[in-house]
Scaffold this active site. Structure first.
Site, PDB file in Angstrom:
ATOM      1  N   HIS A 108     -23.583   2.894 -30.223  1.00 27.18           N
ATOM      2  CA  HIS A 108     -23.745   2.613 -28.795  1.00 27.18           C
ATOM      3  C   HIS A 108     -24.850   3.507 -28.229  1.00 27.18           C
ATOM      4  O   HIS A 108     -25.769   3.033 -27.548  1.00 27.18           O
ATOM      5  CB  HIS A 108     -22.435   2.847 -28.053  1.00 27.18           C
ATOM      6  CG  HIS A 108     -22.571   2.885 -26.562  1.00 27.18           C
ATOM      7  ND1 HIS A 108     -22.929   1.786 -25.821  1.00 27.18           N
ATOM      8  CD2 HIS A 108     -22.437   3.896 -25.669  1.00 27.18           C
ATOM      9  CE1 HIS A 108     -23.004   2.122 -24.539  1.00 27.18           C
ATOM     10  NE2 HIS A 108     -22.714   3.399 -24.425  1.00 27.18           N
ATOM     11  N   ASP A 128     -56.390  -6.127 -19.701  1.00 21.23           N
ATOM     12  CA  ASP A 128     -55.314  -6.095 -20.698  1.00 21.23           C
ATOM     13  C   ASP A 128     -55.073  -4.636 -21.060  1.00 21.23           C
ATOM     14  O   ASP A 128     -55.671  -3.748 -20.470  1.00 21.23           O
ATOM     15  CB  ASP A 128     -55.718  -6.899 -21.958  1.00 21.23           C
ATOM     16  CG  ASP A 128     -54.491  -7.396 -22.719  1.00 21.23           C
ATOM     17  OD1 ASP A 128     -53.591  -6.576 -22.981  1.00 21.23           O
ATOM     18  OD2 ASP A 128     -54.418  -8.599 -23.031  1.00 21.23           O
ATOM     19  N   TRP A 169     -24.902  10.141 -31.573  1.00 19.40           N
ATOM     20  CA  TRP A 169     -26.334   9.809 -31.522  1.00 19.40           C
ATOM     21  C   TRP A 169     -27.181  11.060 -31.709  1.00 19.40           C
ATOM     22  O   TRP A 169     -28.352  10.986 -32.022  1.00 19.40           O
ATOM     23  CB  TRP A 169     -26.705   9.090 -30.223  1.00 19.40           C
ATOM     24  CG  TRP A 169     -26.975   9.984 -29.053  1.00 19.40           C
ATOM     25  CD1 TRP A 169     -26.053  10.592 -28.263  1.00 19.40           C
ATOM     26  CD2 TRP A 169     -28.252  10.384 -28.541  1.00 19.40           C
ATOM     27  NE1 TRP A 169     -26.675  11.347 -27.296  1.00 19.40           N
ATOM     28  CE2 TRP A 169     -28.019  11.232 -27.446  1.00 19.40           C
ATOM     29  CE3 TRP A 169     -29.570  10.109 -28.896  1.00 19.40           C
ATOM     30  CZ2 TRP A 169     -29.058  11.813 -26.714  1.00 19.40           C
ATOM     31  CZ3 TRP A 169     -30.596  10.700 -28.157  1.00 19.40           C
ATOM     32  CH2 TRP A 169     -30.334  11.537 -27.077  1.00 19.40           C
ATOM     33  N   SER A 210     -43.262   3.413 -33.047  1.00 21.89           N
ATOM     34  CA  SER A 210     -43.566   2.399 -32.038  1.00 21.89           C
ATOM     35  C   SER A 210     -43.810   3.043 -30.673  1.00 21.89           C
ATOM     36  O   SER A 210     -44.761   2.694 -29.965  1.00 21.89           O
ATOM     37  CB  SER A 210     -42.415   1.402 -31.979  1.00 21.89           C
ATOM     38  OG  SER A 210     -42.403   0.734 -30.758  1.00 21.89           O
ATOM     39  N   SER A 211     -42.961   4.012 -30.318  1.00 17.83           N
ATOM     40  CA  SER A 211     -43.111   4.671 -29.018  1.00 17.83           C
ATOM     41  C   SER A 211     -44.433   5.424 -28.935  1.00 17.83           C
ATOM     42  O   SER A 211     -45.092   5.427 -27.896  1.00 17.83           O
ATOM     43  CB  SER A 211     -41.991   5.692 -28.804  1.00 17.83           C
ATOM     44  OG  SER A 211     -40.817   5.035 -28.473  1.00 17.83           O
ATOM     45  N   HIS A 233     -34.268  16.786 -24.449  1.00 20.07           N
ATOM     46  CA  HIS A 233     -34.303  16.903 -23.001  1.00 20.07           C
ATOM     47  C   HIS A 233     -35.484  16.199 -22.362  1.00 20.07           C
ATOM     48  O   HIS A 233     -35.297  15.427 -21.428  1.00 20.07           O
ATOM     49  CB  HIS A 233     -34.083  18.306 -22.468  1.00 20.07           C
ATOM     50  CG  HIS A 233     -33.591  18.196 -21.068  1.00 20.07           C
ATOM     51  ND1 HIS A 233     -32.285  17.911 -20.771  1.00 20.07           N
ATOM     52  CD2 HIS A 233     -34.246  18.153 -19.899  1.00 20.07           C
ATOM     53  CE1 HIS A 233     -32.168  17.724 -19.476  1.00 20.07           C
ATOM     54  NE2 HIS A 233     -33.342  17.876 -18.920  1.00 20.07           N
ATOM     55  N   GLU A 252     -36.701  13.706 -23.532  1.00 20.65           N
ATOM     56  CA  GLU A 252     -36.305  12.310 -23.721  1.00 20.65           C
ATOM     57  C   GLU A 252     -35.540  11.773 -22.501  1.00 20.65           C
ATOM     58  O   GLU A 252     -35.755  10.640 -22.082  1.00 20.65           O
ATOM     59  CB  GLU A 252     -35.445  12.178 -24.985  1.00 20.65           C
ATOM     60  CG  GLU A 252     -34.728  10.853 -25.154  1.00 20.65           C
ATOM     61  CD  GLU A 252     -35.637   9.682 -25.462  1.00 20.65           C
ATOM     62  OE1 GLU A 252     -36.810   9.927 -25.814  1.00 20.65           O
ATOM     63  OE2 GLU A 252     -35.182   8.539 -25.345  1.00 20.65           O
ATOM     64  N   TYR A 265     -35.926  12.605 -19.493  1.00 23.09           N
ATOM     65  CA  TYR A 265     -36.882  12.339 -18.418  1.00 23.09           C
ATOM     66  C   TYR A 265     -37.768  11.156 -18.752  1.00 23.09           C
ATOM     67  O   TYR A 265     -38.238  10.456 -17.856  1.00 23.09           O
ATOM     68  CB  TYR A 265     -37.676  13.606 -18.087  1.00 23.09           C
ATOM     69  CG  TYR A 265     -36.760  14.651 -17.508  1.00 23.09           C
ATOM     70  CD1 TYR A 265     -35.961  14.334 -16.417  1.00 23.09           C
ATOM     71  CD2 TYR A 265     -36.629  15.902 -18.066  1.00 23.09           C
ATOM     72  CE1 TYR A 265     -35.065  15.247 -15.894  1.00 23.09           C
ATOM     73  CE2 TYR A 265     -35.739  16.825 -17.555  1.00 23.09           C
ATOM     74  CZ  TYR A 265     -34.953  16.494 -16.471  1.00 23.09           C
ATOM     75  OH  TYR A 265     -34.073  17.398 -15.960  1.00 23.09           O
ATOM     76  N   SER A 307     -40.167   4.076  -6.299  1.00 22.95           N
ATOM     77  CA  SER A 307     -41.225   4.449  -5.356  1.00 22.95           C
ATOM     78  C   SER A 307     -42.117   3.275  -5.000  1.00 22.95           C
ATOM     79  O   SER A 307     -42.847   3.323  -4.014  1.00 22.95           O
ATOM     80  CB  SER A 307     -42.080   5.574  -5.939  1.00 22.95           C
ATOM     81  OG  SER A 307     -41.272   6.660  -6.304  1.00 22.95           O
ATOM     82  N   HIS A 326     -29.772  24.068 -22.514  1.00 22.82           N
ATOM     83  CA  HIS A 326     -28.588  23.899 -21.662  1.00 22.82           C
ATOM     84  C   HIS A 326     -27.625  22.874 -22.276  1.00 22.82           C
ATOM     85  O   HIS A 326     -26.519  22.715 -21.787  1.00 22.82           O
ATOM     86  CB  HIS A 326     -28.965  23.547 -20.213  1.00 22.82           C
ATOM     87  CG  HIS A 326     -29.559  22.198 -20.008  1.00 22.82           C
ATOM     88  ND1 HIS A 326     -30.573  21.955 -19.133  1.00 22.82           N
ATOM     89  CD2 HIS A 326     -29.298  21.010 -20.564  1.00 22.82           C
ATOM     90  CE1 HIS A 326     -30.907  20.679 -19.154  1.00 22.82           C
ATOM     91  NE2 HIS A 326     -30.139  20.083 -20.025  1.00 22.82           N
ATOM     92  N   HIS A 327     -28.069  22.190 -23.331  1.00 27.60           N
ATOM     93  CA  HIS A 327     -27.142  21.328 -24.070  1.00 27.60           C
ATOM     94  C   HIS A 327     -26.354  22.144 -25.088  1.00 27.60           C
ATOM     95  O   HIS A 327     -25.548  21.596 -25.833  1.00 27.60           O
ATOM     96  CB  HIS A 327     -27.913  20.238 -24.818  1.00 27.60           C
ATOM     97  CG  HIS A 327     -28.669  19.310 -23.916  1.00 27.60           C
ATOM     98  ND1 HIS A 327     -28.132  18.135 -23.456  1.00 27.60           N
ATOM     99  CD2 HIS A 327     -29.908  19.396 -23.363  1.00 27.60           C
ATOM    100  CE1 HIS A 327     -29.026  17.528 -22.672  1.00 27.60           C
ATOM    101  NE2 HIS A 327     -30.095  18.277 -22.600  1.00 27.60           N
ATOM    102  N   THR A 346     -36.567  17.321  -8.089  1.00 31.15           N
ATOM    103  CA  THR A 346     -35.789  16.080  -8.051  1.00 31.15           C
ATOM    104  C   THR A 346     -35.307  15.818  -6.628  1.00 31.15           C
ATOM    105  O   THR A 346     -35.330  14.682  -6.149  1.00 31.15           O
ATOM    106  CB  THR A 346     -34.600  16.164  -9.017  1.00 31.15           C
ATOM    107  OG1 THR A 346     -35.067  16.700 -10.249  1.00 31.15           O
ATOM    108  CG2 THR A 346     -34.002  14.802  -9.264  1.00 31.15           C
ATOM    109  N   LYS A 385     -37.978  14.362  -4.458  1.00 31.21           N
ATOM    110  CA  LYS A 385     -38.153  12.916  -4.626  1.00 31.21           C
ATOM    111  C   LYS A 385     -37.156  12.146  -3.759  1.00 31.21           C
ATOM    112  O   LYS A 385     -37.518  11.213  -3.054  1.00 31.21           O
ATOM    113  CB  LYS A 385     -37.962  12.535  -6.093  1.00 31.21           C
ATOM    114  CG  LYS A 385     -39.141  12.959  -6.935  1.00 31.21           C
ATOM    115  CD  LYS A 385     -39.088  12.320  -8.295  1.00 31.21           C
ATOM    116  CE  LYS A 385     -40.476  12.216  -8.890  1.00 31.21           C
ATOM    117  NZ  LYS A 385     -41.295  11.191  -8.313  1.00 31.21           N
ATOM    118  N   ARG A 423     -14.870  14.462 -25.289  1.00 32.34           N
ATOM    119  CA  ARG A 423     -15.548  13.194 -25.559  1.00 32.34           C
ATOM    120  C   ARG A 423     -15.504  12.885 -27.049  1.00 32.34           C
ATOM    121  O   ARG A 423     -15.135  13.728 -27.847  1.00 32.34           O
ATOM    122  CB  ARG A 423     -16.999  13.249 -25.065  1.00 32.34           C
ATOM    123  CG  ARG A 423     -17.861  14.233 -25.805  1.00 32.34           C
ATOM    124  CD  ARG A 423     -19.195  14.420 -25.133  1.00 32.34           C
ATOM    125  NE  ARG A 423     -20.101  13.318 -25.444  1.00 32.34           N
ATOM    126  CZ  ARG A 423     -21.429  13.473 -25.598  1.00 32.34           C
ATOM    127  NH1 ARG A 423     -21.980  14.659 -25.486  1.00 32.34           N
ATOM    128  NH2 ARG A 423     -22.198  12.444 -25.868  1.00 32.34           N
TER     129      ARG A 423
END
Lengths: 529, 390
Positions: free
Chosen positions: A81, A110, A146, A173-174, A257, A259, A261, A272, A306-307, A332, A335, A454
């Site tokens: 998942h 293009d 994951w 790919s990314s 991290h 990632e 963002y 926006s 922080h993870h 943040t 924004k 979890r």
């Protein structure tokens, strides 16, 4: 091409621009709009696959005790998942938007590298096939979460190897997609479109693309080390051979991290674009929005641990990562305040894109506030790896990224298809998604605070009621997405003709081309004044 | 309107069905030392660390609620007042440096304030110096091991496994109030003493977590980490493994008995006596019945979660032991598997004593209709094979 310049409207390109039809149109696609469409359908398909995984695991969690699945299969569901939603659904969906919108918004004909664009898309189905196929190999799919923490991930069967290869391919790919996006934005803007005149969606994607190029190779390195630990006798993460399992976590989250963002900055960009359109008022604080995005991106590189507050890092480490993480709340917040200031004294209407954008602000703010709570290291010790964290990141990821993707889809769908979508279906989709989302994930805060970890296949009976509520609402949320599919198909098939402008106050180059956007746009660059 | 009505009816029916399922399930009471039914806040703190976390959470919750109220309030006001029907002509303004600076500075000040409040807590949490008792906690797939390293009770060592019967997990029996939060041998510590917990692991990463103490520490194979707590109230407290560690991740709870000094002393004496009794002479010849009786208990605590109490295993996942060639064949390969594990699913069990391994093997060779001439394995055979492996 040189003959064309100065003769707008003359389509005298001979065979070069004749494009194939049928399946060749898609397999050999080099047109940014076709590739964007492919990306979007692919990500929607993966969204459904990842969603089915989620509903299966929620079904097992409906009641305490093991009813439907053995724990080892449950772990495969949670792992797949996560992997499918992050790498298969959310990230490609944003690349799909980038493909469709960036050339239209900067007045380019293009993307810069049309054939590489084709390749970066067609890698995705290969990776998806590997991921889905891994369910059918001996031992089943990867089941280590994951995050793929070793040594658990070195224990797994061949399903883990397939997941590693899939992530490698998705990463490649990314990276190609990002190179394409950066090159396009920096080199192919219409005359007069300076950097500080670019639409915010383009700005956020430019910054996101740099983040991707910076961190995807780091992830590739981390999982390659797992691969060699598994098969070639290295011990990067094995203490018995001089390695360290915590090192993997540092490397992973140095990717992980930024990632998160990567998955939210383009969403900021979309919101926006949408709020000024429906508030009929210019975006408040354009330049501070750009600077806030850049600050968030830079800060994202110095908050990864922080993870890892419960890994037992030294005091100074905990303090540094706590302060740095708290700091992210500042840009943040800027924004969110800017969006509200844009709405302030505007003249708002509430079509579906606006509803999703407002829904985004509400749920993202809640997710942001729980993020600040989690950033407080001494408190995070108790909340880490509980359902509180699950609630937090679904508030920012599902409600954040996904709601923005919905908003963007409804916003630009008339431009893509030439028809207005069915407003009534869109509103149903919004309200059901918003209600079911909150009913699913809000009680998870309670579960986490009360002590439910979890990634548990089974839980204490005291947690039953909140889990039942979450499961029922999760099915409601999942089924609501069928309305989305229905609305899109209906809009492709027909509907009220969309004008070129589509929305009364829409600003930007994409609204100057006809609806639907013709196969080739801006063959002659527009002049931006 | 007809769609709306139908949906409403559907919602009501669903809610009623959910309610019916809930009330028809076995009634559950609050868990002693664990969560209450439908608990929505943190568990009652019994250490200064947990009290500190409660305080921080309260502060953060109210600050967050105030910010949310303000932001959503302004937004809601704007949505009502500044809609096209109420405000057909939008204003023109779109920037203000003063406003931007204000709403950068104010959140920054709030964040700095929160940082200052949190820093004291974090410093206190990390101070593991001068403990009264040091316990090493080892994470295994899937149980905990406790070794009392220093302080009263030094030398005590035991494994702590889930004691919830498999029948409850498989819904064949009603679930108890301590479902999945009960163990055979809880950790026992004295009240009001500083306990230092040193964590490590045998196989993969685990995390030792007791919510009421406010401590959670990852346990890494090959490394040690430490934390501390001082429980201020006598009682039983329950926690869980908090780092995904494989299939039985949800089934390796933690139970800590906090007892008075006097009770702790008694417990240490009893435990030491029991351990001395367990230090059996490895050369002693054991009787079949003795080994079987002991083996059955050990099998149910350690092996039955995979191989099942029926010995039939789980087809496709965990092999059956009833009529299994390894169990009926020569002893050496059978002992080898217990000592060193096999493949990815079967862990090594070398941390068990020779007598314990011999008992388990002997039990499996005689249970479920298994018949083999080699039906008794003596502890000294395990010892011999252990030695040979070295």
């Amino acid at each position: 091409m040189s003959a064309v310049i100065g003769q707008p409207g003359v389509h005298d390109h001979g065979e070069a621009h004749d494009h194939p039809h049928g399946w060749r149109r898609w397999l050999f696609a080099t047109n940014h709009k076709d590739i964007g469409t492919l990306y979007l359908w692919f990500s929607f398909a993966m969204f459904i696959v990842g969603g089915i995984n989620a509903l299966l695991l929620r079904s097992e969690l409906f009641q305490p005790g093991l009813q439907l699945f053995q724990p080892e299969f449950f772990n495969q569901l949670t792992t797949m998942h996560g992997l499918i939603m992050v790498f298969g659904a959310i990230m490609p969906a944003f690349v799909g938007f980038a493909n469709w919108q960036i050339p239209l918004m900067i007045g380019a004909s293009d993307m810069a590298f049309a054939r590489m664009n084709n390749f970066s898309f067609w890698l995705l189905p290969v990776a998806a096939l590997l991921l889905v196929a891994s369910y059918f190999v001996p031992g089943g799919a990867a089941a280590g979460g994951w995050t793929l923490y070793p040594p658990l991930s070195t224990q797994m069967g061949p399903g883990m190897d397939l997941a590693i290869f899939a992530v490698h391919i998705l990463g490649a790919s990314s990276i190609m997609g990002s190179i394409n996006i950066i090159t396009t934005i920096l080199n192919m803007r219409a005359p007069g479109m300076t950097l500080m005149r670019m639409p915010l969606f383009v700005w956020t994607w430019l910054i996101t693309a740099y983040l991707l190029i910076a961190v995807m190779p780091v992830l590739a390195g981390a999982i390659t080390m797992i691969l060699t630990d598994r098969h070639f006798g290295t011990s990067f993460f094995n203490a018995a051979g001089g390695g360290d399992p915590v090192m993997f976590q540092h490397i992973f989250w140095f990717f992980g991290h930024p990632e998160v963002y990567i998955m939210i900055l383009p969403a900021f960009g979309m919101v926006s674009e949408i709020i000024p359109t429906f508030a009929r008022k210019k975006l408040f604080g354009y330049s501070s929005m750009v600077y806030a995005t850049a600050s968030i991106a830079i800060l994202s590189f110095i908050v990864w641990a922080h993870h890892m507050f419960t890994t037992g890092m030294p005091l100074m480490g905990q303090l540094f990562f706590m302060y740095a993480t708290m700091l992210i709340a500042v840009p943040t917040g800027v924004k969110i305040f800017n969006w509200i200031a844009t709405m302030w004294r505007g003249s708002m209407t509430f079509e579906t894109p606006m509803l999703f954008a407002l829904g985004f602000i509400i749920v993202f703010t809640i997710g942001g506030l729980t993020g600040v709570i989690l950033s407080v290291a001494p408190l995070d010790i108790n909340l880490h790896d509980t359902y509180y964290v699950v609630a937090h990141f679904h508030y920012v990821l599902v409600a954040g990224s996904l709601f923005a993707l919905f908003a963007g889809t409804y916003y630009w769908l008339p431009k893509w298809t030439g028809h207005m979508y069915d407003e009534r279906l869109g509103k149903w989709h919004f309200w059901l998604s918003m209600i079911f989302f909150n009913v699913t994930f809000f009680p998870m805060h309670f579960l986490g605070l009360a002590g439910m970890p979890r990634r548990y296949a089974d839980y204490a009976a005291q947690f039953t009621d909140f889990n039942m509520i979450a499961t029922i609402a999760a099915f409601g949320f999942g089924l609501s997405q069928l309305i989305f599919l229905w609305a899109i198909i209906k809009c492709i098939k027909g509907g009220v003709k969309a004008t070129d402008q589509v929305w009364e106050h829409a600003q930007g180059l994409e609204w100057t081309v006809p609806s639907p956007a013709p196969f080739h746009t801006f063959e002659t660059p527009p002049i931006v004044k | 309107m007809s769609i709306g009505k139908k949906t409403w009816q559907l919602a009501v029916t669903t809610a009623l069905a959910a309610w019916a399922v809930t009330v028809s399930a076995a009634p559950v009471n609050d868990m002693p030392g664990g969560p209450a039914v439908r608990q929505y806040g943190m568990q009652a703190p019994v250490t200064s660390i947990a009290s500190g976390q409660h305080f921080l959470h309260e502060v953060l919750l109210w600050v967050s609620a105030a910010i949310a109220l303000l932001v959503f309030g302004v937004m809601l006001y704007s949505i009502v007042k500044h809609r096209k029907s109420n405000n057909p002509r939008p204003a023109e303004f779109h920037e203000s440096t003063a406003v931007e600076i204000t709403w950068t500075i104010i959140p920054l000040l709030i964040v700095i304030g929160l940082g200052i409040v949190a820093t004291g807590e974090i410093v206190a949490q990390k101070d593991t110096s001068n403990p009264d008792l040091t316990v090493k906690v080892t994470g295994y797939q899937w149980r905990w091991g406790y070794d009392y390293l220093k302080g009263e009770g030094e030398g005590i060592s035991f494994l702590s496994s889930l004691s919830t019967p498999r029948e409850q997990i498989l819904n064949q029996q009603p679930k108890s109030d301590t479902y999945l939060s009960e163990v055979d041998n809880p950790l026992v510590v004295p009240v009001n003493k500083k306990i230092r917990v040193v964590t490590t692991a045998n196989d993969v990463v685990h995390a030792w977590w007791v919510p009421a103490f406010g401590v959670k520490q990852d346990a890494y194979p090959g490394f040690v980490r430490d934390i501390w707590f001082r429980a201020e109230k006598v009682g039983t407290y329950r926690g869980h493994c908090a780092e995904l560690c494989g299939k039985e991740h949800a089934f390796m709870p933690i139970v800590v008995n906090v007892v008075s000094d006097a009770d702790y002393r008694t417990w240490v004496e009893d435990k030491k006596k029991a351990m001395a009794a367990l230090l059996d002479d490895p050369n002693k010849e054991w009787q079949l019945a003795e080994l079987q009786a002991r083996g059955e208990k050990l099998f149910n605590a350690n092996c039955a979660s995979c191989h099942q109490a029926s010995g039939k295993g789980v087809p496709g996942a965990f092999p059956a032991l009833a009529a299994a060639p390894v169990v009926l064949g020569p002893k050496e390969p059978h002992i080898e598997i217990l000592l060193n594990g096999k493949g990815q699913a079967m862990p090594a069990w070398k941390q068990l004593s020779d007598v314990e391994i011999a008992s388990i093997i002997t039990y499996t060779r005689n249970a479920w209709g298994n018949q083999t001439p080699l039906n008794v394995v003596q502890p000294k055979e395990i010892l011999a094979q252990r030695g040979a492996a070295k």
